[in-house]
Design a protein around this motif. Structure first.
Motif, PDB file in Angstrom:
ATOM      1  N   ALA A  33       0.814  -1.165   0.198  1.00 47.28           N
ATOM      2  CA  ALA A  33      -0.062   0.101  -0.056  1.00 47.28           C
ATOM      3  C   ALA A  33       0.801   1.307   0.053  1.00 47.28           C
ATOM      4  N   LEU A  34       2.278   1.258   0.117  1.00 49.51           N
ATOM      5  CA  LEU A  34       2.912   2.356   0.173  1.00 49.51           C
ATOM      6  C   LEU A  34       3.973   2.592  -0.970  1.00 49.51           C
ATOM      7  N   THR A  35       3.872   3.757  -1.423  1.00 43.77           N
ATOM      8  CA  THR A  35       4.906   3.990  -2.295  1.00 43.77           C
ATOM      9  C   THR A  35       6.384   4.119  -1.765  1.00 43.77           C
ATOM     10  N   PRO A  36       7.188   4.088  -2.703  1.00 45.01           N
ATOM     11  CA  PRO A  36       8.787   3.964  -1.926  1.00 45.01           C
ATOM     12  C   PRO A  36       9.043   5.149  -1.351  1.00 45.01           C
ATOM     13  N   GLN A  37       8.646   6.443  -1.845  1.00 43.42           N
ATOM     14  CA  GLN A  37       8.381   8.049  -1.284  1.00 43.42           C
ATOM     15  C   GLN A  37       7.895   7.844   0.054  1.00 43.42           C
ATOM     16  N   ALA A  38       6.625   7.278   0.040  1.00 38.98           N
ATOM     17  CA  ALA A  38       5.867   7.367   1.251  1.00 38.98           C
ATOM     18  C   ALA A  38       6.479   6.568   2.559  1.00 38.98           C
ATOM     19  N   GLU A  39       7.223   5.378   1.944  1.00 35.00           N
ATOM     20  CA  GLU A  39       7.810   4.483   2.957  1.00 35.00           C
ATOM     21  C   GLU A  39       8.992   5.086   3.652  1.00 35.00           C
ATOM     22  N   ARG A  40       9.705   5.808   2.971  1.00 31.65           N
ATOM     23  CA  ARG A  40      10.706   6.553   3.465  1.00 31.65           C
ATOM     24  C   ARG A  40      10.408   7.603   4.378  1.00 31.65           C
ATOM     25  N   TRP A  41       9.337   8.319   4.245  1.00 32.28           N
ATOM     26  CA  TRP A  41       8.868   9.527   4.981  1.00 32.28           C
ATOM     27  C   TRP A  41       8.280   8.760   6.325  1.00 32.28           C
ATOM     28  N   LEU A  42       7.742   7.895   6.120  1.00 28.03           N
ATOM     29  CA  LEU A  42       6.957   7.022   7.210  1.00 28.03           C
ATOM     30  C   LEU A  42       8.187   6.536   8.324  1.00 28.03           C
ATOM     31  N   PHE A  43       9.174   5.733   7.395  1.00 31.14           N
ATOM     32  CA  PHE A  43      10.191   5.242   8.130  1.00 31.14           C
ATOM     33  C   PHE A  43      11.011   6.436   9.121  1.00 31.14           C
ATOM     34  N   LEU A  44      11.149   7.653   8.498  1.00 33.60           N
ATOM     35  CA  LEU A  44      12.085   8.610   9.151  1.00 33.60           C
ATOM     36  C   LEU A  44      10.894   9.104  10.429  1.00 33.60           C
ATOM     37  N   ALA A  45       9.543   9.166  10.164  1.00 34.60           N
ATOM     38  CA  ALA A  45       8.741   9.717  11.143  1.00 34.60           C
ATOM     39  C   ALA A  45       8.858   8.826  12.423  1.00 34.60           C
ATOM     40  N   PHE A  46       8.833   7.331  12.242  1.00 32.46           N
ATOM     41  CA  PHE A  46       8.968   6.498  13.457  1.00 32.46           C
ATOM     42  C   PHE A  46      10.433   6.513  13.888  1.00 32.46           C
ATOM     43  N   PHE A  47      11.129   6.265  13.096  1.00 28.15           N
ATOM     44  CA  PHE A  47      12.714   6.200  13.281  1.00 28.15           C
ATOM     45  C   PHE A  47      13.219   7.400  14.181  1.00 28.15           C
ATOM     46  N   ILE A  48      12.826   8.602  13.835  1.00 24.04           N
ATOM     47  CA  ILE A  48      13.412   9.891  14.482  1.00 24.04           C
ATOM     48  C   ILE A  48      12.853   9.719  16.035  1.00 24.04           C
ATOM     49  N   ALA A  49      11.300   9.407  16.202  1.00 23.07           N
ATOM     50  CA  ALA A  49      11.004   9.188  17.610  1.00 23.07           C
ATOM     51  C   ALA A  49      11.509   8.376  18.422  1.00 23.07           C
ATOM     52  N   PHE A  50      11.919   7.187  17.781  1.00 24.02           N
ATOM     53  CA  PHE A  50      12.766   6.059  18.602  1.00 24.02           C
ATOM     54  C   PHE A  50      14.145   6.427  18.867  1.00 24.02           C
ATOM     55  N   ALA A  51      14.843   7.357  17.552  1.00 23.89           N
ATOM     56  CA  ALA A  51      16.144   7.582  17.885  1.00 23.89           C
ATOM     57  C   ALA A  51      16.272   8.673  19.149  1.00 23.89           C
ATOM     58  N   ILE A  52      15.384   9.462  19.075  1.00 30.39           N
ATOM     59  CA  ILE A  52      15.394  10.495  20.259  1.00 30.39           C
ATOM     60  C   ILE A  52      15.342   9.621  21.556  1.00 30.39           C
TER      61      ILE A  52
END
Length: 562
Positions: A208-227
Motif C-alpha cells: 500500500a505504500l509507495t517508496p517515497q511514502a515508505e521513506r517518510w514514514l520510516f523517518l517519522a517513526f525512526f526519529i521518534a525512537f532515535a530520540i
C-alpha cells in the motif's frame, strides 16, 4: 484457557496502577506503609512477569497471551495486547527493576513519599503498556502516559537543575511523538486499521505504500525512537535527565525507557518499512558507531560519576542500534540481549552511585579515593558491576557485544573494527574511574568513616550481581525464547533486498544439530510456504523479534527444502 491466562497481560499492566491507587488512600503521614505497599505491588508484578516469561512457547512465532477488545468503534481502535520473545523480555526487565527501584529509594526519599511511589508505580504501568500494545493508538497512548510520571519524578525529586532537565526530557520526546503520531495517522489512511498485525498484513499483501511514502514514514517513526534511545546526535537530553533525576528515576530511565527506542525500531521500523530500513541502514550504522565512540570519549573526561554512567549509556545503546541495522541474525540477537544486559548493568551502576551520594552528598570523582579501604563490600560490588558494563567474559555485558561485533563483521569489517574501539574505550573510562575512586590513599577524611553497605543495600546488589553472572554464564534461557522471530524478520527484509545483502537466517552455521527435534519450526496457517534454513547451533539461539503476519514457516526436523 483460564481467566487468569486470558487476562495475564492486563493484570501485569494495571496491577502497579492498582498499587498506586491503594497508596493514594493511605495518607501522606504514613511513609512506612506507603513504602511497603509499593514494594508489595511491584514485587507481585515482577513475580507474575516471571510466570509470563516462563510460559512463553519458544516454538511459536505468533503473539501469545493476546487480548483483543473493541475500544473505539470509529475509527476502529482496539484494546489489543500481546507478547512475544522481544516484548516478553522487556516486560521481564521492567518488572525486575521496579521493586529494586523501590528498595533503593527506601531511605533516599523522605519528602512527599506518598506521591513519589504513586508516580513510580504509575510509570511502571505506562512502560508495561508500551511493550504489550499491539494497536498503534494504544501504543501511542501508553507512550505518552509514561512521560507524565517521569516528568514529575525528575522535576520534584531531582537535584539542582531538575526542572530544566524534566522540561528538556519532555520536549525532546514530544517532538518525536508528534512525528510518530503523524506516521500512525497516515498508515491508517492507507490500511484503514490501527491494529499492528492487520497493518502489517495489509502492507505485505497489497504493497500500500509507495517508496517515497515508505521513506517518510520510516523517518517519522525512526526519529521518534532515535530520540528515545538516544542515538547520536539526539542524545543531548540524556545526561541532564540522568544527572538531575533521583536514583530510582535514573535506574528506570537507563534500564527501561531508553530500550523503548530500540524496541520500537525492531517492532515497527523493520517490519513495516523494510525497504526504507535497508536504504537508511548505512547512515544509521554510521551514526551508531559515532555514538559508541563519542559516548565513550566523553564519558572518559567526566568529573561526575553519574554523568560518566549517563554517557556510557549513549555508547552501549549505540551497540544495540548497530546490531539491529546490520541485518545479521546474530547481531540482532545480540542487540536484544544487550538491551536487557544494559538495563541490569547500568541500572546497578546508578544504584551504586546513588548509594555513595547518600553518604557523601557529592558525585565528583575528585572527592573520593581509597574507598576500598573504608567500604570493602561496596567496592567489591562496584567492581563486579563495572566489569560487567565493560564486557568482561562470563558476565552479562560480553554476550550481547560479542554477538553484535560478530554480526557486524559479516556485514562490514569496518563496522566491527570501529565498534571494537568502543569496547576498549569502555575499559579505559570504567577502570580509570574505579582506580581514582577506590584505590590509593584516603586524602579526604570524610571518606575514612563512611558506612559500608547495610542489609538492604547488600540484598539489592546481590540480586543484581546474581543476574549479571547468570546472564554471562548461561544466556540460553533468554535467547531461546527469541528463536522464531529472527526468521520472520530476516525473511521480510530479504523480500525487499538483494539476497547478497540480507543473508538467509543463520546461513552458514555448522550442521552440528541437524535432525534435532527441538529445532522444528511449526507450520502456521497461511498461503505459500517459504523455505528457510533452520539455525544449526546447539539449542534455539536466535531472536524472537517481529510479528509473523501469518507467514508460513517450514516444518520438519532439518534445514533446507521441505
Amino acid at each position: 484457557m483460564s481467566w487468569y491466562s486470558a487476562h495475564l497481560l492486563s493484570i501485569i499492566t494495571f496491577l502497579p496502577l492498582l498499587g498506586a491507587v491503594v497508596i493514594a488512600f493511605l495518607g501522606r503521614e504514613r511513609a512506612t506503609p506507603v513504602r511497603w505497599t509499593a514494594l508489595f505491588f511491584s514485587t507481585l508484578t515482577f513475580l507474575i512477569t516471571v510466570c509470563l516469561y516462563s510460559r512463553l512457547d519458544p516454538q511459536r512465532s505468533d503473539m501469545q497471551f493476546a487480548e483483543v477488545v473493541p475500544w473505539i468503534k470509529v475509527p476502529p481502535i482496539n484494546y489489543h495486547l500481546g507478547v512475544d520473545g522481544l516484548s516478553g523480555l522487556m516486560i521481564l526487565l521492567t518488572g525486575f527493576l521496579t521493586p529494586l527501584s523501590v528498595l533503593v529509594s527506601w531511605k533516599g526519599i523522605t519528602q512527599r513519599t506518598q506521591e513519589f511511589f504513586i508516580f513510580l508505580l504509575a510509570l511502571e504501568t505506562g512502560m508495561m503498556g508500551v511493550f504489550a500494545s499491539l494497536d498503534l493508538v494504544l501504543f501511542f497512548v501508553f507512550w505518552e502516559v509514561m512521560l507524565i510520571p517521569m516528568y514529575f519524578l525528575i522535576g520534584i525529586w531531582g537535584h539542582e537543575r531538575r526542572v530544566y532537565a524534566a522540561i528538556k526530557f519532555v520536549l525532546f520526546t514530544m517532538v518525536g511523538s508528534a512525528l510518530m503520531l503523524t506516521g500512525i495517522i497516515y498508515l491508517y489512511t492507507r490500511t484503514e486499521t490501527f491494529d499492528l498485525p492487520q497493518v502489517l498484513d495489509h502492507l505485505v499483501t497489497y504493497s500500500a505504500l509507495t517508496p517515497q511514502a515508505e521513506r517518510w514514514l520510516f523517518l517519522a517513526f525512526f526519529i521518534a525512537f532515535a530520540i528515545k534511545v538516544p542515538l547520536f546526535p539526539f542524545h543531548t537530553w540524556l545526561p541532564d535527565a540522568h544527572v538531575e533525576a533521583p536514583t530510582a528515576g535514573s535506574v528506570i530511565l537507563a534500564g527501561v525507557l531508553l530500550k523503548m527506542g530500540t524496541y520500537g525500531m525492531l517492532r515497527f521500523c523493520l517490519p513495516l518499512f523494510p525497504q526504507a530500513s535497508r536504504e537508511f541502514a548505512p547512515i544509521i550504522c554510521a551514526l551508531a558507531i559515532v555514538g559508541i565512540i563519542y559516548g565513550a570519549l566523553v564519558a572518559m573526561v567526566q568529573p561526575d560519576l553519574k554523568k560518566l554512567v549517563a554517557y556510557s549509556s549513549v555508547a552501549h545503546l549505540g551497540f544495540c542500534v548497530l546490531g539491529i541495522f546490520v541485518f545479521r541474525p546474530e547481531a540482532i540477537e545480540g542487540a536484544i540481549y544487550q538491551m536487557f544486559s544494559h538495563g541490569v548493568s547500568t541500572g546497578a551502576l546508578f544504584m551504586l552511585v546513588g548509594m555513595l551520594y547518600e553518604r557523601r552528598h557529592t558525585r565528583l570523582i575528585s572527592e573520593f579515593g581509597g574507598l576500598a579501604t573504608s567500604v570493602p563490600v561496596y567496592s567489591t560490588f562496584f567492581l563486579i558491576v563495572a566489569l560487567s558494563s565493560l564486557g568482561l567474559p562470563l558476565l552479562n555485558g560480553f554476550v550481547g557485544e560479542f554477538l553484535i561485533i560478530v554480526g557486524s563483521f559479516h556485514r562490514h569489517a569496518a563496522y566491527a573494527a570501529l565498534a571494537s574501539v568502543g569496547v576498549v574505550l569502555a575499559a579505559v573510562y570504567l577502570l580509570w574511574m574505579y582506580q581514582r575512586v577506590f584505590y590509593g590513599e584516603i586524602t579526604n577524611e570524610k571518606n575514612r568513616t563512611l558506612a559500608d553497605c547495610d542489609l538492604r543495600e547488600k540484598l539489592i546488589l546481590t540480586v543484581m550481581v546474581i543476574v549479571i553472572i547468570i546472564m554471562g554464564v548461561y544466556p540460553q534461557p533468554f535467547l531461546r525464547r527469541m528463536d522464531q522471530g529472527v526468521i520472520h524478520s530476516m525473511e521480510r527484509l530479504r523480500e525487499h533486498s538483494p539476497s547478497a545483502l540480507i543473508p538467509a537466517p543463520f546461513a552458514g552455521r555448522p550442521s552440528a544439530t541437524r535432525g534435532n527435534p527441538r529445532r522444528e519450526i511449526r507450520k502456521e496457517k497461511s498461503i505459500n510456504p517459504v523455505h528457510l534454513p533452520i539455525p544449526n547451533s546447539p539449542g534455539p539461539t536466535s531472536t524472537h523479534i517481529l510479528i509473523s503476519a501469518n507467514r508460513t514457516l517450514p516444518t520438519g526436523p532439518q534445514g533446507g527444502d521441505r
